[in-house]
Scaffold this motif. Sequence first.
Motif, PDB file in Angstrom:
ATOM      1  N   LYS A  66      34.452 -12.149  -5.565  1.00 55.24           N
ATOM      2  CA  LYS A  66      34.869 -12.536  -6.912  1.00 55.24           C
ATOM      3  C   LYS A  66      33.790 -13.295  -7.671  1.00 55.24           C
ATOM      4  CE  LYS A  66      39.781 -12.838  -5.674  1.00 55.24           C
ATOM      5  NZ  LYS A  66      40.971 -13.728  -5.593  1.00 55.24           N
ATOM      6  N   THR A  67      32.984 -14.069  -6.950  1.00 50.29           N
ATOM      7  CA  THR A  67      31.967 -14.896  -7.605  1.00 50.29           C
ATOM      8  C   THR A  67      30.683 -14.854  -6.773  1.00 50.29           C
ATOM      9  OG1 THR A  67      32.581 -16.926  -6.418  1.00 50.29           O
ATOM     10  CG2 THR A  67      33.793 -16.432  -8.448  1.00 50.29           C
ATOM     11  N   ASN A  68      29.815 -15.833  -7.011  1.00 45.62           N
ATOM     12  CA  ASN A  68      28.571 -15.935  -6.249  1.00 45.62           C
ATOM     13  C   ASN A  68      28.795 -16.633  -4.907  1.00 45.62           C
ATOM     14  OD1 ASN A  68      29.068 -18.544  -7.254  1.00 45.62           O
ATOM     15  ND2 ASN A  68      26.895 -19.034  -7.330  1.00 45.62           N
ATOM     16  N   ARG A  69      30.070 -16.820  -4.533  1.00 45.64           N
ATOM     17  CA  ARG A  69      30.386 -17.486  -3.277  1.00 45.64           C
ATOM     18  C   ARG A  69      31.613 -16.848  -2.648  1.00 45.64           C
ATOM     19  NH1 ARG A  69      31.892 -23.829  -3.330  1.00 45.64           N
ATOM     20  NH2 ARG A  69      33.777 -22.978  -4.258  1.00 45.64           N
ATOM     21  N   ALA A  70      31.573 -16.678  -1.309  1.00 48.23           N
ATOM     22  CA  ALA A  70      32.723 -16.188  -0.555  1.00 48.23           C
ATOM     23  C   ALA A  70      33.067 -17.252   0.489  1.00 48.23           C
ATOM     24  CB  ALA A  70      32.414 -14.856   0.117  1.00 48.23           C
ATOM     25  N   THR A  71      34.334 -17.667   0.566  1.00 42.77           N
ATOM     26  CA  THR A  71      34.704 -18.796   1.415  1.00 42.77           C
ATOM     27  C   THR A  71      35.908 -18.470   2.287  1.00 42.77           C
ATOM     28  OG1 THR A  71      36.067 -19.686  -0.383  1.00 42.77           O
ATOM     29  CG2 THR A  71      33.814 -20.499  -0.221  1.00 42.77           C
ATOM     30  N   PHE A  72      35.985 -19.162   3.426  1.00 41.72           N
ATOM     31  CA  PHE A  72      37.118 -18.979   4.341  1.00 41.72           C
ATOM     32  C   PHE A  72      37.233 -20.198   5.251  1.00 41.72           C
ATOM     33  CE2 PHE A  72      33.396 -17.464   6.536  1.00 41.72           C
ATOM     34  CZ  PHE A  72      33.600 -17.718   7.886  1.00 41.72           C
ATOM     35  N   GLN A  73      38.348 -20.301   5.953  1.00 31.43           N
ATOM     36  CA  GLN A  73      38.532 -21.387   6.907  1.00 31.43           C
ATOM     37  C   GLN A  73      39.159 -20.853   8.185  1.00 31.43           C
ATOM     38  OE1 GLN A  73      41.520 -23.554   4.309  1.00 31.43           O
ATOM     39  NE2 GLN A  73      42.443 -23.996   6.322  1.00 31.43           N
ATOM     40  N   PHE A  74      38.876 -21.530   9.296  1.00 34.61           N
ATOM     41  CA  PHE A  74      39.428 -21.145  10.590  1.00 34.61           C
ATOM     42  C   PHE A  74      39.535 -22.387  11.462  1.00 34.61           C
ATOM     43  CE2 PHE A  74      34.851 -20.809  10.790  1.00 34.61           C
ATOM     44  CZ  PHE A  74      34.502 -21.319  12.033  1.00 34.61           C
ATOM     45  N   ASN A  75      40.250 -22.282  12.565  1.00 34.97           N
ATOM     46  CA  ASN A  75      40.424 -23.411  13.471  1.00 34.97           C
ATOM     47  C   ASN A  75      39.232 -23.546  14.405  1.00 34.97           C
ATOM     48  OD1 ASN A  75      43.874 -22.469  13.725  1.00 34.97           O
ATOM     49  ND2 ASN A  75      43.003 -24.035  12.420  1.00 34.97           N
ATOM     50  N   ALA A  76      38.769 -24.784  14.608  1.00 32.17           N
ATOM     51  CA  ALA A  76      37.677 -25.037  15.540  1.00 32.17           C
ATOM     52  C   ALA A  76      38.099 -24.627  16.946  1.00 32.17           C
ATOM     53  CB  ALA A  76      37.298 -26.516  15.511  1.00 32.17           C
ATOM     54  N   PHE A  77      37.177 -24.037  17.696  1.00 27.41           N
ATOM     55  CA  PHE A  77      37.495 -23.573  19.046  1.00 27.41           C
ATOM     56  C   PHE A  77      36.236 -23.630  19.899  1.00 27.41           C
ATOM     57  CE2 PHE A  77      35.960 -19.915  16.758  1.00 27.41           C
ATOM     58  CZ  PHE A  77      35.157 -19.265  17.675  1.00 27.41           C
ATOM     59  N   ARG A  78      36.393 -23.407  21.188  1.00 27.80           N
ATOM     60  CA  ARG A  78      35.267 -23.272  22.106  1.00 27.80           C
ATOM     61  C   ARG A  78      35.536 -22.084  23.001  1.00 27.80           C
ATOM     62  NH1 ARG A  78      35.135 -27.965  26.527  1.00 27.80           N
ATOM     63  NH2 ARG A  78      33.777 -26.408  27.482  1.00 27.80           N
ATOM     64  N   PHE A  79      34.486 -21.512  23.537  1.00 35.32           N
ATOM     65  CA  PHE A  79      34.643 -20.405  24.471  1.00 35.32           C
ATOM     66  C   PHE A  79      34.967 -20.953  25.860  1.00 35.32           C
ATOM     67  CE2 PHE A  79      32.267 -18.315  21.108  1.00 35.32           C
ATOM     68  CZ  PHE A  79      32.889 -17.066  21.041  1.00 35.32           C
ATOM     69  N   ARG A  80      35.803 -20.230  26.581  1.00 40.17           N
ATOM     70  CA  ARG A  80      36.228 -20.659  27.906  1.00 40.17           C
ATOM     71  C   ARG A  80      35.063 -20.606  28.907  1.00 40.17           C
ATOM     72  NH1 ARG A  80      41.411 -20.724  29.716  1.00 40.17           N
ATOM     73  NH2 ARG A  80      42.064 -19.393  27.994  1.00 40.17           N
ATOM     74  N   ASN A  81      35.098 -21.530  29.861  1.00 38.96           N
ATOM     75  CA  ASN A  81      34.135 -21.556  30.967  1.00 38.96           C
ATOM     76  C   ASN A  81      32.690 -21.740  30.501  1.00 38.96           C
ATOM     77  OD1 ASN A  81      36.243 -21.111  32.843  1.00 38.96           O
ATOM     78  ND2 ASN A  81      36.062 -18.881  32.579  1.00 38.96           N
ATOM     79  N   ILE A  82      32.494 -22.626  29.536  1.00 37.22           N
ATOM     80  CA  ILE A  82      31.146 -22.994  29.138  1.00 37.22           C
ATOM     81  C   ILE A  82      31.030 -24.516  29.222  1.00 37.22           C
ATOM     82  CG2 ILE A  82      30.731 -21.008  27.654  1.00 37.22           C
ATOM     83  CD1 ILE A  82      31.492 -22.633  25.272  1.00 37.22           C
ATOM     84  N   PRO A  83      29.812 -25.051  29.323  1.00 32.46           N
ATOM     85  CA  PRO A  83      29.646 -26.498  29.525  1.00 32.46           C
ATOM     86  C   PRO A  83      30.237 -27.334  28.391  1.00 32.46           C
ATOM     87  CG  PRO A  83      27.599 -25.313  29.957  1.00 32.46           C
ATOM     88  CD  PRO A  83      28.544 -24.330  29.342  1.00 32.46           C
ATOM     89  N   LYS A  84      30.444 -28.614  28.683  1.00 30.38           N
ATOM     90  CA  LYS A  84      31.005 -29.515  27.682  1.00 30.38           C
ATOM     91  C   LYS A  84      30.111 -29.597  26.443  1.00 30.38           C
ATOM     92  CE  LYS A  84      33.642 -32.428  30.869  1.00 30.38           C
ATOM     93  NZ  LYS A  84      33.858 -33.791  31.387  1.00 30.38           N
ATOM     94  N   LEU A  85      28.795 -29.623  26.661  1.00 31.10           N
ATOM     95  CA  LEU A  85      27.868 -29.565  25.541  1.00 31.10           C
ATOM     96  C   LEU A  85      27.499 -28.101  25.344  1.00 31.10           C
ATOM     97  CD1 LEU A  85      26.142 -30.866  23.395  1.00 31.10           C
ATOM     98  CD2 LEU A  85      24.320 -31.150  25.085  1.00 31.10           C
ATOM     99  N   SER A  86      28.081 -27.459  24.377  1.00 31.86           N
ATOM    100  CA  SER A  86      27.917 -26.015  24.212  1.00 31.86           C
ATOM    101  C   SER A  86      27.724 -25.681  22.740  1.00 31.86           C
ATOM    102  CB  SER A  86      29.136 -25.284  24.765  1.00 31.86           C
ATOM    103  OG  SER A  86      30.314 -25.736  24.111  1.00 31.86           O
ATOM    104  N   LYS A  87      27.458 -24.423  22.503  1.00 34.62           N
ATOM    105  CA  LYS A  87      27.232 -23.978  21.128  1.00 34.62           C
ATOM    106  C   LYS A  87      28.035 -22.723  20.827  1.00 34.62           C
ATOM    107  CE  LYS A  87      22.645 -25.991  20.882  1.00 34.62           C
ATOM    108  NZ  LYS A  87      23.140 -27.145  20.119  1.00 34.62           N
TER     109      LYS A  87
END
Length: 303
Positions: free
Chosen positions: A238-259
């Motif tokens: 619609k404009t020069n910007r496209a926006t959305f939102q989602f719930n924060a999550f983490r992938f299973r079986n990865i270290p506590k400090l992850s990306k």
Amino acid sequence: MVTLAIYLLVILARALAGPCTPNKADVILVYCYPKTIITRIPECPYGWEVNQLALGGICYNGIHDSGYYQFTIPDLSPKNKSYCGTQSEFKNPVYHFYNSIVSNDSSVIVKSQPVNYSFTCTYNANYLVNQAAFDQRVATVHVKNGSSGSFESQLSLNFYSNAKFSSIKEAPFVVETSEIGSDIFAGVEAKGLSDRFKVVLNNCWATPSSEYFYQIHWPLITKGCATDYSILVHENGKTNRATFQFNAFRFRNIPKLSKVWLHCETHVCDSEKFSCPVTCDKRKQRAEQTGGVLVAEITVRSK
């Protein structure tokens, strides 16, 4: 006899096809992928065949693909950064890659207008992944705007403070494990676009790796539409910007400090030629489109 007949048919088809129809190309599509740059121009610009156009004036490696001539720089690693005349410049912490598609005709006379399509991709250096990768949260593209000339647009994948999308959070973007399930506000914004062009998100997905085709992934937006009820697409096309939102999550079986890497396949839509707003009604699905992929990084950590 069958082989000879097929060969004659091929010759006849080529003879009937004749030279391409001149097309005054007014759009250059530049896809700035993390390790690859792909440039597409409408076929037959000013009457030039694909084998008369060279990447960097050196490599005649263009291919004919669905109404476009496509040229690819397959590797942006330091050992191949000069591929087919590609020039690079590093101004900490940003990499710039430059190249062009130029016409070349060895005949005695030239009847077609010469073309020289220059393009640039800009990347932030990604020191968190490895030395040969780039965090493509920001990409610079050049678009021709018909008779008005060309302009430069910078596309950036951002995280925002709230649903008003008025305040951008600076990188690095960090989510505490205690915030898993809370809302994350994201979007792609373009600077330097005229009102005629709109930003469209085709697909967005997350991976536990910087590789955008990684086998483990979580889809967020598919063909411009949210993949489940927890994801809200606020504006798209619609404009020069496209926006959305989602719930924060983490992938299973990865270290506590992850990306988590967020990838958004984005394209710029010309509203004077196409219907840009994305409609997610089941009765009217958008046609499949492709575009460049922007990548942003989320660090998930435990206090």
